[in-house]
Design a protein around this motif. Sequence first.
Motif, short mmCIF file in Angstrom:
data_model
loop_
_atom_site.label_atom_id
_atom_site.label_comp_id
_atom_site.label_asym_id
_atom_site.label_seq_id
_atom_site.Cartn_x
_atom_site.Cartn_y
_atom_site.Cartn_z
N THR A 1 0.83 -1.21 0.00
CA THR A 1 0.00 0.00 0.00
C THR A 1 0.87 1.25 0.00
O THR A 1 0.62 2.20 -0.76
CB THR A 1 -0.92 -0.01 1.23
OG1 THR A 1 -1.66 -1.23 1.23
CG2 THR A 1 -1.86 1.18 1.21
N VAL A 2 1.86 1.25 0.85
CA VAL A 2 2.79 2.40 0.91
C VAL A 2 3.44 2.61 -0.45
O VAL A 2 3.53 3.74 -0.96
CB VAL A 2 3.86 2.18 2.00
CG1 VAL A 2 4.93 3.26 1.92
CG2 VAL A 2 3.22 2.18 3.38
N ALA A 3 3.90 1.53 -1.05
CA ALA A 3 4.59 1.63 -2.34
C ALA A 3 3.66 2.16 -3.43
O ALA A 3 4.04 3.02 -4.24
CB ALA A 3 5.16 0.27 -2.73
N ARG A 4 2.42 1.64 -3.46
CA ARG A 4 1.49 2.10 -4.49
C ARG A 4 1.11 3.56 -4.26
O ARG A 4 0.96 4.32 -5.23
CB ARG A 4 0.26 1.21 -4.51
CG ARG A 4 0.63 -0.21 -4.95
CD ARG A 4 -0.53 -1.17 -4.84
NE ARG A 4 -1.47 -0.94 -5.92
CZ ARG A 4 -2.23 -1.90 -6.47
NH1 ARG A 4 -2.15 -3.14 -6.03
NH2 ARG A 4 -3.06 -1.62 -7.43
N ARG A 5 0.93 3.95 -3.01
CA ARG A 5 0.63 5.37 -2.75
C ARG A 5 1.77 6.26 -3.20
O ARG A 5 1.55 7.35 -3.76
CB ARG A 5 0.35 5.59 -1.26
CG ARG A 5 -1.00 5.06 -0.78
CD ARG A 5 -1.19 5.38 0.70
NE ARG A 5 -1.20 6.82 0.95
CZ ARG A 5 -0.90 7.38 2.14
NH1 ARG A 5 -0.56 6.60 3.16
NH2 ARG A 5 -0.94 8.69 2.28
N ALA A 6 2.99 5.80 -2.96
CA ALA A 6 4.15 6.59 -3.41
C ALA A 6 4.17 6.67 -4.93
O ALA A 6 4.41 7.74 -5.52
CB ALA A 6 5.44 5.97 -2.88
N ALA A 7 3.93 5.55 -5.58
CA ALA A 7 3.94 5.53 -7.05
C ALA A 7 2.84 6.43 -7.61
O ALA A 7 3.05 7.16 -8.60
CB ALA A 7 3.77 4.09 -7.55
N ASP A 8 1.69 6.39 -6.99
CA ASP A 8 0.60 7.26 -7.46
C ASP A 8 0.97 8.73 -7.27
O ASP A 8 0.70 9.57 -8.14
CB ASP A 8 -0.70 6.93 -6.69
CG ASP A 8 -1.24 5.56 -7.09
OD1 ASP A 8 -0.92 5.09 -8.20
OD2 ASP A 8 -1.96 4.95 -6.26
N HIS A 9 1.59 9.03 -6.15
CA HIS A 9 2.07 10.40 -5.92
C HIS A 9 3.06 10.81 -7.01
O HIS A 9 2.97 11.92 -7.56
CB HIS A 9 2.71 10.49 -4.53
CG HIS A 9 3.62 11.66 -4.38
ND1 HIS A 9 3.15 12.94 -4.15
CD2 HIS A 9 4.97 11.78 -4.45
CE1 HIS A 9 4.17 13.78 -4.08
NE2 HIS A 9 5.29 13.08 -4.25
N VAL A 10 3.97 9.94 -7.34
CA VAL A 10 4.97 10.25 -8.37
C VAL A 10 4.28 10.52 -9.70
O VAL A 10 4.60 11.50 -10.39
CB VAL A 10 5.99 9.09 -8.50
CG1 VAL A 10 6.85 9.26 -9.75
CG2 VAL A 10 6.85 9.01 -7.25
#
Lengths: 622, 622
Positions: A150-159
């Motif tokens: 979840t953390v990784a996907r949220r970061a990717a979405d932010h990027v």
Amino acid sequence: MASPVLPSSGVLSPLGLDSVRPAPGFWGDRVALSREVIIDHCREWMERDGWIGNFRELNKNPARPRQGREFSDSEIYKLLEAMAWADHPGLPELAATVARAQEEDGYLNTRWHDDRYTDFEWGHELYCYGHLIQAGVARLRMHGEDELTTVARRAADHVCRRFMDTSETCGHPVVEMALVELYRATGVERYLEMARRFVERRGAPALADIAFGRAYFQDDLPVRKAEVFRGHAVRATYLACGAVDVAVETGDTELLAAIEAQWDRTVARRVHLTGGMGSHHADEAFGEDFELPPDRAYAETCAGVGSVMLAQRLLLATGDVRYADLAERTLFNVLATSPALDGRSFFYANPLHVRVPATPSEGINQGVEGDLRSPWFTVSCCPNNIARTYASLAAYLATSDASGVQIHHHTPGEIRHDGLALRVETGYPWSGAVTVRVLEARPARISLRVPAWASGARISYGGTDRPAPAGYAVAEGDWQVGDEIRLDLPVTPRWTFPDNRVDALRGCAAVERGPVVYCAESVGDVPELALVEARMSPPVEHLVDGVVELDVRSTRISPETDTWPYIPAQPAEQPAERPDGDPDPSGQPASPETLRLVPYHRWGNRGPATMRVWLPAADRRV
Amino acid sequence: MASPVLPSSGVLSPLGLDSVRPAPGFWGDRVALSREVIIDHCREWMERDGWIGNFRELNKNPARPRQGREFSDSEIYKLLEAMAWADHPGLPELAATVARAQEEDGYLNTRWHDDRYTDFEWGHELYCYGHLIQAGVARLRMHGEDELTTVARRAADHVCRRFMDTSETCGHPVVEMALVELYRATGVERYLEMARRFVERRGAPALADIAFGRAYFQDDLPVRKAEVFRGHAVRATYLACGAVDVAVETGDTELLAAIEAQWDRTVARRVHLTGGMGSHHADEAFGEDFELPPDRAYAETCAGVGSVMLAQRLLLATGDVRYADLAERTLFNVLATSPALDGRSFFYANPLHVRVPATPSEGINQGVEGDLRSPWFTVSCCPNNIARTYASLAAYLATSDASGVQIHHHTPGEIRHDGLALRVETGYPWSGAVTVRVLEARPARISLRVPAWASGARISYGGTDRPAPAGYAVAEGDWQVGDEIRLDLPVTPRWTFPDNRVDALRGCAAVERGPVVYCAESVGDVPELALVEARMSPPVEHLVDGVVELDVRSTRISPETDTWPYIPAQPAEQPAERPDGDPDPSGQPASPETLRLVPYHRWGNRGPATMRVWLPAADRRV
């Protein structure tokens, strides 16, 4: 499928950790070492350093100064990736610590706050996301969705939100390949598009000029226009990985061909015998063509990791055995060299010649010189990179295609794919005999890699025995349980000479045996290595603690001067050729002596020593 | 006496700028270049950069950010020293600008204020004082007391008050030799005592450990315990200068002997053929013994300046000709190499092998690579150091003792000392004939240095003619006006080979002629230098624009591989020896061709080029 790289197309498909299970043996022992020692070693050091504490204390304790370099978050992410591949029980707690530091909009960094994205050259924010996303992909493939993914996907979405329509990129590539892999793991196409844009906008240029020049971070040229790898070697190989991933997923054959051509030229001109990459210390960078001094070899462990990751991608895309050959060379001579036998200290640089025994010191190594392994570094990418690569190594060993299975790296273990199960038994690299036993049978082609050096190899099965030229030896049949395929790779030690354009190696030779590069190591009372000239006689093998060591013949040579080391030409009437036995200071010809060579990856495990891979050679050819 | 170094005792005494006046010729032209071009070039760049503005605007304009690196003040001081030696009319104004920034207590630095003396490792405050004091001494000796000398003495007094009874020192030596010289110029003994304490407290250790290790700033060992120069080469040579100065003034023969021994070992093992010092780029440092790759040679211009300053001190203390020999080598092949012919661009690093022509760029060079001269650098020590050294070069040429005069460096000019006046006429280094004509006469010994390479030299005067072995050729007599002494130094080009422990040079040879090292430079259509093997035939001389260039015979060689550049041994039945003419790709023996060599100090003046000093050699000996 549990693999760090899972292209949606390509000549070969990887077999992941769920399909390939290494058993005790050269690589299986190292997978276990990562799981049982290296991962915890790294975690302990990052607790001690406060790098994990940076997450725990963020926004809590203003009096506590942040610890570590500006990119230290990425080390925790590399470790999380290692933990994911190793199914390490400590992962959830560490992932939760990281998760607490993520901001509402997905931004996550312990170094930058209100000043986020103000330094793309050195800020490393996207680099940190790249490693976080790789950890998330590993977790997704090994375990399924959880807090880390979840953390990784949220970061990717932010990027994607923040960077999709800008011209910005990061000074250190890695986010490109991470985003492609997240696309592969989730099917979310914006991750691929974001990766494609990061790859394409580099070299516009996208970054400011710096003292090292834009080539340092591969921003001097668009990636598809470059002709060779250059600049910081880790950055160069990571960027090439991302470019291959984008090319494969978008069908961009021009981009793939560009990276293949860059790899070709790099391998022909800018790589050390060990597979190590990088000749410059100041900028951790490739040198010019043929600038390969063994004593100044940088050959950073992480550049070896990057080279293996790249070779895997190119192998999958093309099926070309040369990529697996270089990967093997790099695995045995860079990645196996960095960690000590106990997994608790590491080389950062991997030079091919060390003239002075190191002075041992305790604790963190502020520098990166390759004369002694250190438990930890101020910039400690290498231990974490070894941890994650060893932990996922099973995914590099074998592949499949419609016709069957390909075994690229020979090490004991089991391989299962689509109704076929194989057990590999071998003492490789010390023995060249590889036996593949069929445990579960179906008709299939079973291909075994024959390295380029293995001239005279043979393959036998079903009563047939035939030569196996370099490439892949293919065994095809309607397999029955209990069938055996036997590959015999000649691992006779061989002398190797440098091309005449590698100036720093002129007049030298090295010994290789199978995929293993050897070196002389001056432990104890052996002669000063500067004063030994090797004779090109066949090396004699000794099995020592399960490792093949080699004796070669050598003669001691005398220094020609003790003062100014540049000597005027002697008059022509003096003999131009020296006799076979060089005179020692007393004027007597020196008798040949025995010089013990050990595998390069084993050197430095017995304490400080001098070492050299390339030996002054009495003769140009055997 | 106007000399940068004026010991109160020693075997030899310098003759200063008031006694030695170079005329047009190799060195006289360069003294003029400094006075007429380089000094103003440096001043203009430091105005443009705002480094002079840092003084002008200090405490005036809080909105103006300080410009330049933390040690940029020192560049203004090096320039002031150059201006002092050159009696430059711009000195008073620049000195007044500096003076306005000095604080009440003598403290003077544009970078540090309330946080003064908080970073001894990297703050460079004492380093800056060192150069300020050297400028003050130059001014005192050339002109007498004025505003600059007052500023320098106030700074020195501040240093003595602040540091006499602490254990602190500066990460970059230079204040040591500066304080001794100020003692010599003023007789104020506390300056000597302060210098002595700085020299002695180093290596206790006095500084924090750093990533490069304490050897970087010579704080790993007390200076009298060290065995060789190590770490940052400029720091190492500057510290050694200060140690010699302290040893000479305090009668510390142990300390002097320690530096002599360190010099001996360094020169035998850690110096490039050019006299250049330093093999590591990252820390601008000496390598280990025999770690001398020509392509990675750093050989910083300023380390050459430091080496010449040190050699001068050791020569004065001991009278040993070897120091003058190394100084000459370094002058002709490092200090003469750095500036372009027009004095408006400079090499920072001076490698002995450049594989790829530089890409020209405008303006400031953020890097220091030695493939192209640049008008200015982010760290611009080298241009200023060349300016001050060229401006004071007359003081390095000749010395005196009770018996007479010694001429160490042969260049046209006049030398006056104690009733004796001599005119030197020579085309050296292009010609080896040196004529010394007596202009004013008294009985005296006139000693002319015969370099170690000058085997077969002869000296003739007063109807005698005799061999002049290496060392000093002494002419003694009751001179009359008009008498002539003639020294003939054979400057036949000679092949030079490396000691067998210099790994990176194995199988190579270089050409020297007199004190000048030669190189091949690939301007235009000459063959790729990686593919040329030199034949050890005698070089043929050509005079081109007043400079001797050399033709040697070479053959083109073929690359042995276009792929992986490490080649398995060939089977023993193939010929082990190659024929004299190597085969080209068509199988025909290559014909010898002519390869033009130019003086190393001239390379790069005709635009970007590849270059190599050490040539792959067909034979070990002529």
